[in-house]
Design a protein around this motif. Structure first.
Motif, PDB file in Angstrom:
ATOM      1  N   THR A  11       0.785  -1.336  -0.054  1.00  0.00           N
ATOM      2  CA  THR A  11      -0.015  -0.029  -0.014  1.00  0.00           C
ATOM      3  C   THR A  11       0.828   1.156   0.029  1.00  0.00           C
ATOM      4  O   THR A  11       0.356   2.195  -0.826  1.00  0.00           O
ATOM      5  CB  THR A  11      -0.994   0.022   1.210  1.00  0.00           C
ATOM      6  N   ALA A  12       1.844   1.372   0.796  1.00  0.00           N
ATOM      7  CA  ALA A  12       2.980   2.474   0.784  1.00  0.00           C
ATOM      8  C   ALA A  12       3.520   2.519  -0.585  1.00  0.00           C
ATOM      9  O   ALA A  12       3.571   3.605  -1.118  1.00  0.00           O
ATOM     10  CB  ALA A  12       4.053   2.239   1.844  1.00  0.00           C
ATOM     11  N   GLU A  15       0.905   4.310  -2.659  1.00  0.00           N
ATOM     12  CA  GLU A  15       0.612   5.686  -2.389  1.00  0.00           C
ATOM     13  C   GLU A  15       1.845   6.637  -2.561  1.00  0.00           C
ATOM     14  O   GLU A  15       1.631   7.773  -2.847  1.00  0.00           O
ATOM     15  CB  GLU A  15       0.120   5.634  -0.919  1.00  0.00           C
ATOM     16  N   TYR A  16       2.974   6.017  -2.566  1.00  0.00           N
ATOM     17  CA  TYR A  16       4.017   7.026  -2.582  1.00  0.00           C
ATOM     18  C   TYR A  16       4.946   6.813  -3.831  1.00  0.00           C
ATOM     19  O   TYR A  16       5.834   7.498  -4.079  1.00  0.00           O
ATOM     20  CB  TYR A  16       5.057   6.713  -1.260  1.00  0.00           C
ATOM     21  N   TYR A  66      -5.141  -3.468  -3.689  1.00  0.00           N
ATOM     22  CA  TYR A  66      -5.050  -2.327  -3.009  1.00  0.00           C
ATOM     23  C   TYR A  66      -6.271  -1.714  -1.913  1.00  0.00           C
ATOM     24  O   TYR A  66      -5.778  -1.406  -0.758  1.00  0.00           O
ATOM     25  CB  TYR A  66      -4.430  -1.323  -3.732  1.00  0.00           C
ATOM     26  N   GLN A  67      -7.139  -1.560  -2.671  1.00  0.00           N
ATOM     27  CA  GLN A  67      -8.185  -0.934  -1.868  1.00  0.00           C
ATOM     28  C   GLN A  67      -8.776  -1.823  -0.705  1.00  0.00           C
ATOM     29  O   GLN A  67      -9.149  -1.358   0.299  1.00  0.00           O
ATOM     30  CB  GLN A  67      -9.565  -0.852  -2.746  1.00  0.00           C
ATOM     31  N   ARG A  70      -5.995  -1.543   2.098  1.00  0.00           N
ATOM     32  CA  ARG A  70      -6.061  -0.103   2.594  1.00  0.00           C
ATOM     33  C   ARG A  70      -7.092  -0.082   3.783  1.00  0.00           C
ATOM     34  O   ARG A  70      -6.921   0.271   4.966  1.00  0.00           O
ATOM     35  CB  ARG A  70      -6.347   0.776   1.539  1.00  0.00           C
ATOM     36  N   GLU A  74      -6.311   0.574   7.740  1.00  0.00           N
ATOM     37  CA  GLU A  74      -7.227   1.262   8.436  1.00  0.00           C
ATOM     38  C   GLU A  74      -7.759   0.737   9.424  1.00  0.00           C
ATOM     39  O   GLU A  74      -7.981   1.395  10.696  1.00  0.00           O
ATOM     40  CB  GLU A  74      -8.096   2.277   7.295  1.00  0.00           C
TER      41      GLU A  74
END
Length: 298
Positions: A11-12, A15-16, A66-67, A70, A74
């Motif tokens: 996930t990182a 996102e990055y 990914y969804q 995440r 969370e």
């Protein structure tokens, strides 16, 4: 490889924008980040992303994964946050056990103060004079008076109480006032049958000699309040913790017998299973009890 670390890296990276950035954020090497991601893909048997030197491209499976990943991370963050908040802010149900008479006479006011301070906590209190296993009984805290057996429980001292003998003025006027422990054998004794500490009905004179009083009691009961009621009606001489009799001695409804002899002093403790894992509801309750019973104004 650790599945949680693999999800975090994946996930990182999305996102990055790169594995190198994900590795930097998570404090590991890019090579280790690549191994974790490869392990995730190998366990799934699918490709999640195509990697080039400049950017990452998610596959269709990767976008869906990914969804979901995440959402999992969370949710875990929310769970961690809630656990920390529970540790800091008392909430939930606090289960307490205490000796019957002490609980009835002295626990109501501190409990009322506790639930006033911490509105998210409810208390279930069980009163009884027999030994209770905290862990097996599901209790968070126990109030115990007298000798504490060796155990893994944590004990916090709250106060001390002296054992005293007392009787109603009417009884003493009719039967006479004992001047030595041996005189008690000629009196009607009101005794507590559930005493767990050694030295019950024990008096020490000025020379340090200990007098143990044994023999038949006129009235034997497993509840101090009924013994108190009988003593107030002039049924005999009762012996027990000073917290049972103090208010009646102050009002002169009872008079202490053999006040020149020393009796046993008993510790009043709060005990609980673990100092390391204790939560906020237990910690704040213990702190309030120490504050409450440590104050002479109460």
């Amino acid at each position: 490889m650790d599945r949680f670390t693999g999800l975090s890296i994946f996930t990182a990276a999305v996102e990055y924008g790169s594995l190198a950035a994900a590795a930097r954020i998570l404090g590991i090497t890019p090579a280790m980040a690549g191994k974790h991601l490869a392990a995730v893909e190998a366990s799934l048997g699918v490709r999640l992303m195509h990697r080039t030197t400049r950017r990452l491209h998610l596959t269709d499976v990767g976008r869906d994964y990914y969804q979901r990943s995440r959402h999992i991370l969370e949710s875990l963050d929310d769970a961690d946050r809630a656990a920390r908040e529970l540790q800091d802010q008392p909430r939930g149900t606090l289960r307490v056990t205490a000796p019957t008479t002490f609980g009835a006479l002295h626990m109501g006011r501190p409990v009322a103060e506790y639930i006033r301070r911490y509105p998210d906590v409810s208390i279930e209190m069980t009163l009884g004079d027999r030994f209770v296993d905290l862990v097996a009984g599901g209790f968070d805290v126990a109030i115990r008076i007298g000798d504490l057996p060796d155990s893994s429980l944590v004990a916090r001292p709250l106060a001390r109480t002296e054992m005293i003998a007392c009787a109603a003025p009417s009884y003493l006027a009719e039967r006479g006032r004992p001047t030595s422990p041996s005189d008690l054998s000629h009196h009607d004794r009101l005794a507590f049958s559930e005493a767990t500490s050694a030295g019950d009905w024990c008096f020490t004179d000025a020379n340090g000699y200990m007098h143990d009083i044994a023999g038949r009691s006129r009235f034997l009961a497993n509840n101090m309040e009924i013994l108190l009621a009988a003593a107030l009606r002039g049924a005999g001489i009762a012996y027990g913790p000073s917290f049972v009799f103090d208010s009646h001695l102050a009002s002169q409804n009872l008079e202490q017998v053999l006040p020149n002899y020393t009796t046993r002093s008993l510790g009043i403790h709060a005990v609980y299973p673990s100092a390391r894992l204790v939560g906020a509801k237990v910690r704040r309750f213990i702190e309030l009890l120490e504050e409450w019973f440590g104050s002479s104004s109460n």
